[in-house]
Scaffold this motif. Structure first.
Motif, short mmCIF file in Angstrom:
data_model
loop_
_atom_site.label_atom_id
_atom_site.label_comp_id
_atom_site.label_asym_id
_atom_site.label_seq_id
_atom_site.Cartn_x
_atom_site.Cartn_y
_atom_site.Cartn_z
N ARG A 47 -3.37 26.53 -1.10
CA ARG A 47 -3.29 26.95 0.31
C ARG A 47 -3.01 25.78 1.24
N ALA A 48 -3.70 24.67 0.99
CA ALA A 48 -3.70 23.59 1.98
C ALA A 48 -3.20 22.26 1.45
N GLY A 49 -2.87 22.18 0.17
CA GLY A 49 -2.41 20.92 -0.41
C GLY A 49 -3.52 20.24 -1.20
N SER A 50 -3.12 19.39 -2.12
CA SER A 50 -4.09 18.76 -3.03
C SER A 50 -4.98 17.75 -2.33
N LYS A 51 -4.48 17.06 -1.32
CA LYS A 51 -5.24 15.96 -0.73
C LYS A 51 -6.51 16.43 0.00
N PRO A 52 -6.42 17.40 0.90
CA PRO A 52 -7.68 17.89 1.50
C PRO A 52 -8.60 18.53 0.47
N ALA A 53 -8.03 19.20 -0.54
CA ALA A 53 -8.86 19.84 -1.56
C ALA A 53 -9.64 18.79 -2.35
N VAL A 54 -8.99 17.71 -2.75
CA VAL A 54 -9.66 16.67 -3.54
C VAL A 54 -10.66 15.91 -2.69
N LEU A 55 -10.33 15.60 -1.45
CA LEU A 55 -11.27 14.88 -0.59
C LEU A 55 -12.52 15.71 -0.33
N GLY A 56 -12.35 17.00 -0.06
CA GLY A 56 -13.51 17.87 0.16
C GLY A 56 -14.36 17.96 -1.09
N MET A 57 -13.72 18.11 -2.24
CA MET A 57 -14.46 18.19 -3.50
C MET A 57 -15.24 16.91 -3.77
N ALA A 58 -14.61 15.74 -3.56
CA ALA A 58 -15.28 14.46 -3.81
C ALA A 58 -16.51 14.31 -2.93
N PHE A 59 -16.41 14.73 -1.68
CA PHE A 59 -17.54 14.67 -0.75
C PHE A 59 -18.69 15.54 -1.26
N MET A 60 -18.38 16.78 -1.65
CA MET A 60 -19.42 17.70 -2.13
C MET A 60 -20.00 17.22 -3.46
N TYR A 61 -19.17 16.62 -4.29
CA TYR A 61 -19.64 16.08 -5.57
C TYR A 61 -20.63 14.93 -5.33
N GLY A 62 -20.35 14.12 -4.32
CA GLY A 62 -21.29 13.07 -3.96
C GLY A 62 -22.62 13.63 -3.50
N LEU A 63 -22.59 14.69 -2.68
CA LEU A 63 -23.83 15.31 -2.21
C LEU A 63 -24.67 15.83 -3.37
N LEU A 64 -24.01 16.32 -4.41
CA LEU A 64 -24.73 16.83 -5.58
C LEU A 64 -25.63 15.77 -6.20
N HIS A 65 -25.31 14.49 -6.01
CA HIS A 65 -26.03 13.39 -6.65
C HIS A 65 -27.08 12.75 -5.74
N PHE A 66 -27.41 13.40 -4.63
CA PHE A 66 -28.29 12.76 -3.65
C PHE A 66 -29.76 12.69 -4.07
N THR A 67 -30.13 13.28 -5.19
CA THR A 67 -31.49 13.09 -5.70
C THR A 67 -31.51 12.04 -6.81
N LYS A 68 -30.37 11.44 -7.10
CA LYS A 68 -30.27 10.43 -8.15
C LYS A 68 -30.28 9.04 -7.52
N PRO A 69 -30.30 7.97 -8.34
CA PRO A 69 -30.28 6.62 -7.77
C PRO A 69 -29.13 6.44 -6.79
N SER A 70 -29.36 5.66 -5.74
CA SER A 70 -28.44 5.59 -4.61
C SER A 70 -27.03 5.16 -5.00
N PHE A 71 -26.91 4.17 -5.88
CA PHE A 71 -25.56 3.70 -6.22
C PHE A 71 -24.86 4.63 -7.19
N GLU A 72 -25.62 5.43 -7.93
CA GLU A 72 -24.99 6.48 -8.74
C GLU A 72 -24.37 7.53 -7.82
N ALA A 73 -25.08 7.87 -6.75
CA ALA A 73 -24.55 8.83 -5.78
C ALA A 73 -23.31 8.28 -5.09
N LEU A 74 -23.36 7.00 -4.73
CA LEU A 74 -22.20 6.38 -4.08
C LEU A 74 -21.00 6.36 -5.02
N GLY A 75 -21.24 5.98 -6.27
CA GLY A 75 -20.17 5.93 -7.24
C GLY A 75 -19.60 7.30 -7.57
#
Length: 312
Positions: free
Chosen positions: A239-267
């Motif tokens: 619908r919107a192109g790969s770039k916004p889709a991948v950026l949104g996914m990467a952001f949400m994937y990072g949020l998924l790790h917010f109960t893990k060690p801080s640099f694991e979440a950042l990575g």
């Protein structure tokens, strides 16, 4: 190495792409800094661990807030803000699944009173992984069954990966895992299948339970990759192109790790972004699946070897 290089080249084609990536990463850093400064997600998770409804509601609001911030922004970056409203049902689907994955847990050890004491913990862990697998699978499976004439129907599951490239990328991670295995923080978590006594010694369950656990553990990474790098990329990208889709996914994937060690979440933000671009370039999620499973099992093996042969 060419797969990684070409995938990144696909994204960073113009100055706008660099600004978009930098803006999303800066926004992620704000969320990340707040979370680890105040231990936001870990404190709520701990406080609500015995309140299933409360924990589910917390994670629904947590991921909904992240999604409602990031998706309008990334779509606006690429002039596709008009696609946000039609994409809301899809985005809410992401939120519901992630809320279930982070909150739904079976904690009643009485279910496994028939098993030996050394097997209860791993049995519950295995069962919860099975539940997570079902949560990650439901929406992608419905998409595959219902979108019969859609070019993104199979979510990257219909094409095989370039095995040489995958092995090379996995090989880059193995020395890092070997070094990390000497860390006490690493050994406090891995191997996942072993119970821990107060003095630090491990309780090894029967071999059958270890095998069942490792199968469920690997399968969990397979469905996670299919969900994030497949279901969260291909439908929105059409619908919107790969770039916004991948950026949104990467952001949400990072949020998924917010109960893990801080640099694991950042990575995880960078890992999600790279695997998302590889997935879209190759039209296959298998590279991410194989890398994720390979790294996870290598961490299990490295920690096991440490406890068996290298620690006094």
């Amino acid at each position: 190495m060419s797969l990684l290089k070409e995938s990144l080249k696909d994204f960073f084609q113009t100055k706008k792409d660099w600004i978009s990536f930098g803006g999303v990463f800066f926004l992620f850093l704000i969320f990340w800094s707040y979370n680890y400064s105040f231990r936001f997600a870990p404190l709520f998770t701990q406080a609500l661990k015995d309140n299933q409804i409360g924990l589910s509601l917390f994670y629904f609001l947590f991921f909904a807030a992240g999604a409602m911030v990031i998706y309008p922004i990334v779509l606006a970056f690429y002039g596709k803000l008009n696609e946000f409203k039609p994409s809301i049902p899809l985005i809410l689907g992401y939120v519901v699944v992630l809320a279930i994955v982070c909150s739904a847990r079976i904690r009643d050890s009485e279910l496994f009173r028939w098993a030996g004491s050394s097997s209860v913990e791993i049995a519950m862990l295995t069962l919860n992984y099975v539940g997570t697998i079902l949560a990650y699978t439901a929406l992608p499976l419905a998409w595959i069954l219902l979108r019969k004439n859609s070019p993104d129907r199979f979510l990257g599951l219909s094409r095989s990966p370039k095995f040489g490239e995958v092995l090379f990328l996995l090989g880059l991670m193995l020395p890092v895992i070997a070094i990390a295995s000497f860390s006490l923080s690493f050994l406090s978590v891995y191997p996942r299948f072993a119970g821990r006594l107060s003095d630090g010694y491990l309780i090894y369950p029967p071999a059958l339970w270890i095998i069942l656990f490792e199968i469920s553990y690997a399968a969990d990474f397979a469905v996670l990759e299919t969900f994030f790098r497949g279901f969260m990329v291909f439908p929105l990208a059409s619908r919107a192109g790969s770039k916004p889709a991948v950026l949104g996914m990467a952001f949400m994937y990072g949020l998924l790790h917010f109960t893990k060690p801080s640099f694991e979440a950042l990575g995880s933000f960078f890992g999600g972004f790279i695997l998302g671009m590889i997935s879209y370039r190759t039209k296959s999620v298998y590279a991410g699946i194989l890398i994720h499973i390979g790294v996870a099992l290598a961490m299990e093996l490295a920690a096991t070897l440490q406890f068996l042969y290298f620690m006094e």
